[in-house]
Structure formats: structure tokens, C-alpha cells
Motif scaffolding. Structure first.
Motif, PDB file in Angstrom:
ATOM      1  N   VAL A   5       0.839  -1.204   0.000  1.00 57.52           N
ATOM      2  CA  VAL A   5       0.000   0.000   0.000  1.00 57.52           C
ATOM      3  C   VAL A   5       0.873   1.252   0.000  1.00 57.52           C
ATOM      4  O   VAL A   5       0.635   2.193  -0.770  1.00 57.52           O
ATOM      5  N   GLU A   6       1.898   1.266   0.818  1.00 56.90           N
ATOM      6  CA  GLU A   6       2.766   2.448   0.938  1.00 56.90           C
ATOM      7  C   GLU A   6       3.490   2.771  -0.363  1.00 56.90           C
ATOM      8  O   GLU A   6       3.747   3.936  -0.660  1.00 56.90           O
ATOM      9  N   ALA A   7       3.816   1.753  -1.141  1.00 54.32           N
ATOM     10  CA  ALA A   7       4.712   1.942  -2.280  1.00 54.32           C
ATOM     11  C   ALA A   7       3.996   2.065  -3.625  1.00 54.32           C
ATOM     12  O   ALA A   7       4.630   2.418  -4.619  1.00 54.32           O
ATOM     13  N   LEU A   8       2.713   1.786  -3.690  1.00 47.50           N
ATOM     14  CA  LEU A   8       2.013   1.838  -4.974  1.00 47.50           C
ATOM     15  C   LEU A   8       1.570   3.267  -5.265  1.00 47.50           C
ATOM     16  O   LEU A   8       0.785   3.842  -4.509  1.00 47.50           O
ATOM     17  N   PRO A   9       2.065   3.880  -6.358  1.00 52.49           N
ATOM     18  CA  PRO A   9       1.690   5.272  -6.676  1.00 52.49           C
ATOM     19  C   PRO A   9       0.184   5.415  -6.871  1.00 52.49           C
ATOM     20  O   PRO A   9      -0.491   4.509  -7.369  1.00 52.49           O
ATOM     21  N   ALA A  99       2.347 -14.310 -14.907  1.00 55.37           N
ATOM     22  CA  ALA A  99       3.614 -13.833 -15.463  1.00 55.37           C
ATOM     23  C   ALA A  99       3.595 -12.313 -15.620  1.00 55.37           C
ATOM     24  O   ALA A  99       4.573 -11.636 -15.283  1.00 55.37           O
ATOM     25  N   ARG A 100       2.478 -11.788 -16.104  1.00 54.83           N
ATOM     26  CA  ARG A 100       2.373 -10.332 -16.244  1.00 54.83           C
ATOM     27  C   ARG A 100       2.374  -9.658 -14.878  1.00 54.83           C
ATOM     28  O   ARG A 100       2.987  -8.612 -14.687  1.00 54.83           O
ATOM     29  N   GLY A 101       1.664 -10.267 -13.918  1.00 55.56           N
ATOM     30  CA  GLY A 101       1.616  -9.699 -12.566  1.00 55.56           C
ATOM     31  C   GLY A 101       2.980  -9.682 -11.904  1.00 55.56           C
ATOM     32  O   GLY A 101       3.348  -8.706 -11.237  1.00 55.56           O
ATOM     33  N   ILE A 102       3.749 -10.741 -12.082  1.00 58.35           N
ATOM     34  CA  ILE A 102       5.092 -10.810 -11.502  1.00 58.35           C
ATOM     35  C   ILE A 102       5.988  -9.757 -12.134  1.00 58.35           C
ATOM     36  O   ILE A 102       6.739  -9.057 -11.444  1.00 58.35           O
ATOM     37  N   ALA A 103       5.913  -9.607 -13.449  1.00 57.90           N
ATOM     38  CA  ALA A 103       6.729  -8.593 -14.127  1.00 57.90           C
ATOM     39  C   ALA A 103       6.367  -7.196 -13.635  1.00 57.90           C
ATOM     40  O   ALA A 103       7.257  -6.367 -13.364  1.00 57.90           O
ATOM     41  N   THR A 104       5.075  -6.931 -13.477  1.00 55.64           N
ATOM     42  CA  THR A 104       4.642  -5.624 -12.981  1.00 55.64           C
ATOM     43  C   THR A 104       5.076  -5.419 -11.541  1.00 55.64           C
ATOM     44  O   THR A 104       5.543  -4.332 -11.169  1.00 55.64           O
ATOM     45  N   ALA A 105       4.942  -6.460 -10.711  1.00 56.05           N
ATOM     46  CA  ALA A 105       5.364  -6.348  -9.307  1.00 56.05           C
ATOM     47  C   ALA A 105       6.859  -6.063  -9.223  1.00 56.05           C
ATOM     48  O   ALA A 105       7.296  -5.236  -8.407  1.00 56.05           O
ATOM     49  N   MET A 112      10.660   1.245  -5.643  1.00 52.38           N
ATOM     50  CA  MET A 112      10.514   1.535  -4.213  1.00 52.38           C
ATOM     51  C   MET A 112      11.759   2.266  -3.706  1.00 52.38           C
ATOM     52  O   MET A 112      12.860   2.070  -4.228  1.00 52.38           O
ATOM     53  N   THR A 113      11.571   3.067  -2.683  1.00 47.10           N
ATOM     54  CA  THR A 113      12.722   3.718  -2.054  1.00 47.10           C
ATOM     55  C   THR A 113      13.542   2.645  -1.331  1.00 47.10           C
ATOM     56  O   THR A 113      13.026   1.549  -1.048  1.00 47.10           O
ATOM     57  N   PRO A 114      14.802   2.945  -0.994  1.00 44.41           N
ATOM     58  CA  PRO A 114      15.591   1.959  -0.241  1.00 44.41           C
ATOM     59  C   PRO A 114      14.919   1.537   1.064  1.00 44.41           C
ATOM     60  O   PRO A 114      14.958   0.366   1.432  1.00 44.41           O
ATOM     61  N   GLU A 115      14.266   2.491   1.756  1.00 44.36           N
ATOM     62  CA  GLU A 115      13.567   2.152   3.004  1.00 44.36           C
ATOM     63  C   GLU A 115      12.403   1.210   2.731  1.00 44.36           C
ATOM     64  O   GLU A 115      12.182   0.247   3.460  1.00 44.36           O
ATOM     65  N   GLN A 116      11.636   1.489   1.679  1.00 45.81           N
ATOM     66  CA  GLN A 116      10.521   0.615   1.324  1.00 45.81           C
ATOM     67  C   GLN A 116      11.027  -0.767   0.915  1.00 45.81           C
ATOM     68  O   GLN A 116      10.423  -1.774   1.277  1.00 45.81           O
ATOM     69  N   ASP A 117      12.134  -0.820   0.197  1.00 46.70           N
ATOM     70  CA  ASP A 117      12.691  -2.108  -0.202  1.00 46.70           C
ATOM     71  C   ASP A 117      13.109  -2.922   1.016  1.00 46.70           C
ATOM     72  O   ASP A 117      12.885  -4.132   1.058  1.00 46.70           O
ATOM     73  N   ARG A 118      13.676  -2.249   2.021  1.00 49.87           N
ATOM     74  CA  ARG A 118      14.052  -2.967   3.251  1.00 49.87           C
ATOM     75  C   ARG A 118      12.806  -3.515   3.945  1.00 49.87           C
ATOM     76  O   ARG A 118      12.816  -4.613   4.492  1.00 49.87           O
ATOM     77  N   ARG A 119      11.732  -2.735   3.936  1.00 49.99           N
ATOM     78  CA  ARG A 119      10.507  -3.164   4.610  1.00 49.99           C
ATOM     79  C   ARG A 119       9.768  -4.252   3.825  1.00 49.99           C
ATOM     80  O   ARG A 119       9.210  -5.171   4.422  1.00 49.99           O
ATOM     81  N   TYR A 120       9.726  -4.115   2.502  1.00 48.81           N
ATOM     82  CA  TYR A 120       8.805  -4.939   1.712  1.00 48.81           C
ATOM     83  C   TYR A 120       9.447  -5.789   0.616  1.00 48.81           C
ATOM     84  O   TYR A 120       8.749  -6.582  -0.014  1.00 48.81           O
ATOM     85  N   GLY A 121      10.729  -5.611   0.343  1.00 50.88           N
ATOM     86  CA  GLY A 121      11.347  -6.312  -0.789  1.00 50.88           C
ATOM     87  C   GLY A 121      11.199  -7.821  -0.719  1.00 50.88           C
ATOM     88  O   GLY A 121      10.809  -8.467  -1.699  1.00 50.88           O
ATOM     89  N   ASP A 122      11.504  -8.404   0.445  1.00 48.71           N
ATOM     90  CA  ASP A 122      11.372  -9.861   0.583  1.00 48.71           C
ATOM     91  C   ASP A 122       9.915 -10.305   0.478  1.00 48.71           C
ATOM     92  O   ASP A 122       9.619 -11.372  -0.068  1.00 48.71           O
ATOM     93  N   LEU A 123       9.006  -9.489   0.984  1.00 49.54           N
ATOM     94  CA  LEU A 123       7.573  -9.793   0.883  1.00 49.54           C
ATOM     95  C   LEU A 123       7.142  -9.849  -0.581  1.00 49.54           C
ATOM     96  O   LEU A 123       6.429 -10.774  -0.997  1.00 49.54           O
ATOM     97  N   VAL A 124       7.574  -8.876  -1.375  1.00 50.83           N
ATOM     98  CA  VAL A 124       7.218  -8.850  -2.798  1.00 50.83           C
ATOM     99  C   VAL A 124       7.775 -10.091  -3.496  1.00 50.83           C
ATOM    100  O   VAL A 124       7.068 -10.754  -4.262  1.00 50.83           O
ATOM    101  N   ARG A 125       9.029 -10.437  -3.215  1.00 48.66           N
ATOM    102  CA  ARG A 125       9.629 -11.613  -3.846  1.00 48.66           C
ATOM    103  C   ARG A 125       8.900 -12.896  -3.435  1.00 48.66           C
ATOM    104  O   ARG A 125       8.657 -13.786  -4.254  1.00 48.66           O
TER     105      ARG A 125
END
Length: 200
Positions: A5-9, A99-105, A112-125
């Protein structure tokens, strides 16, 4: 379009709602006079995500939750006028959407900002891996189409049809379990897909 939610424009939130909610409403409004004249039937394709939202599915699930509500309202408005409204709620279906959803994700995650990546990067993967495995083991498109055919042709259709074992299971669990218990089950299922060494 899966992102925290935080990272989606906001523009992407609006695009998801345009496609998954407002598009349905526009088509329904355009066709409703003829459906009323012929006592037709509206079939809205929702999702299991329209009842139970997983992490990073906020925009998509939000639009589908709204579609469920609009479908309920419309059903109650037009049933006395002879028009039936049915919602089909598929789970994982073997199509190109994963496949399209994964590419978009991945594209959204890269922004994402570096802070957002630290918070959510593993979750997205982890969600990408879960989406890929869920789609691979999901319902065939033909089987999903058979549920839609049933919704279209049954003389007295139910207001809702699930499509797929995963959808039926989550619906049952959702009715039986508390939100916190369901959260724990979904988190445990997702945890299996986290990268090694990541903290889920």
C-alpha cells in the motif's frame, strides 16, 4: 498490480480501479436498459481477492471488494425487475496473468525507495513465488469457463460461485476462523516462499 500500500503510486491505484471496477460499471450501465427489457443476467468476474485480501494485493483486492459490493447492490435493485446478478470468484487460474503480474510487481518493486525495499522487498519476492506456484497448480481456463457457463445457464443461479479448490477452501476458512487466525495461516503459507535467510 501487486505492491505494498505504501509503495504503490496513486496513479496506479486509480488505474487498477478503472479496469477492475469502473469498467464493469460502465459496461453494466450501457447494457442495463436492454438487460431489463429482456430479463437478462449480469455476470461479474470478481476474485477470491474480493473477499480475502493478501499482503501486496491492496489495490486489486480493494477494487474486487468494491465490485462485490456493487454487485450486491445491483442484484437487490434489479431482482424485482427480472434481472439476475451473479458474481464468479475464481482462485488461481492457469493463464498469463501471473507472469504479467510478476513482471509488474518487479517493476514496481524496482521503484521503491531503499527504506521501502528494506521493509517490503522480501515480501514482494515471496508473493511473486507464491503467485507463480498458485497459478501453476490452479484451475485450467477451461474449468474456470465451465463455472462461468453454469452461472450463465442455470435457471436459478446462486448469487455467487467460487471457481477452484483454493477459492472454495479460503471461503470456508474465512467463514470459520477469526481474522487473526486466518492472518496466521496466510502468513505461514507465504513464509515458505520467502528467500532463504529472509525474516518473514
Amino acid at each position: 498490480m501487486n505492491a505494498p500500500v505504501e509503495a504503490l503510486p496513486m496513479a496506479e491505484w486509480r488505474r487498477v480501479f478503472e479496469v477492475n471496477l469502473f469498467g464493469h460499471i460502465a459496461v453494466t450501465q450501457a447494457l442495463l436498459p436492454e438487460l431489463l427489457r429482456t430479463k437478462g443476467r449480469v455476470i461479474n468476474i470478481s476474485s477470491i481477492g474480493g473477499k480475502y485480501a493478501m499482503a501486496t494485493y491492496g489495490a486489486y483486492a480493494g477494487a474486487k471488494f468494491a465490485l462485490e459490493a456493487v454487485s450486491d447492490s445491483l442484484r437487490r435493485e434489479v431482482a424485482p425487475l427480472g434481472v439476475q446478478v451473479v458474481v464468479v470468484e475464481p482462485g488461481g487460474v492457469r493463464t498469463e496473468i501471473a507472469a504479467r503480474g510478476i513482471a509488474t510487481a518487479n517493476d514496481l518493486a524496482a521503484r521503491m525507495t531503499p527504506e521501502q525495499d528494506r521493509r517490503y522487498g522480501d515480501l514482494v519476492r515471496a508473493n511473486n513465488r507464491l503467485m507463480a506456484s498458485g497459478t501453476a497448480s490452479g484451475l485450467t481456463a477451461d474449468a474456470a469457463a465451465q463455472v462461468i457457463v453454469k452461472a450463465v445457464t442455470t435457471r436459478r443461479p446462486r448469487p455467487r460461485y467460487t471457481a477452484g479448490r483454493d477459492a472454495a477452501l479460503i471461503m470456508r476458512l474465512g467463514r470459520l476462523l477469526s481474522d487473526r487466525t486466518l492472518d496466521r495461516i496466510l502468513a505461514a503459507n507465504l513464509r515458505r516462499h520467502y528467500p532463504k535467510g529472509a525474516i518473514a
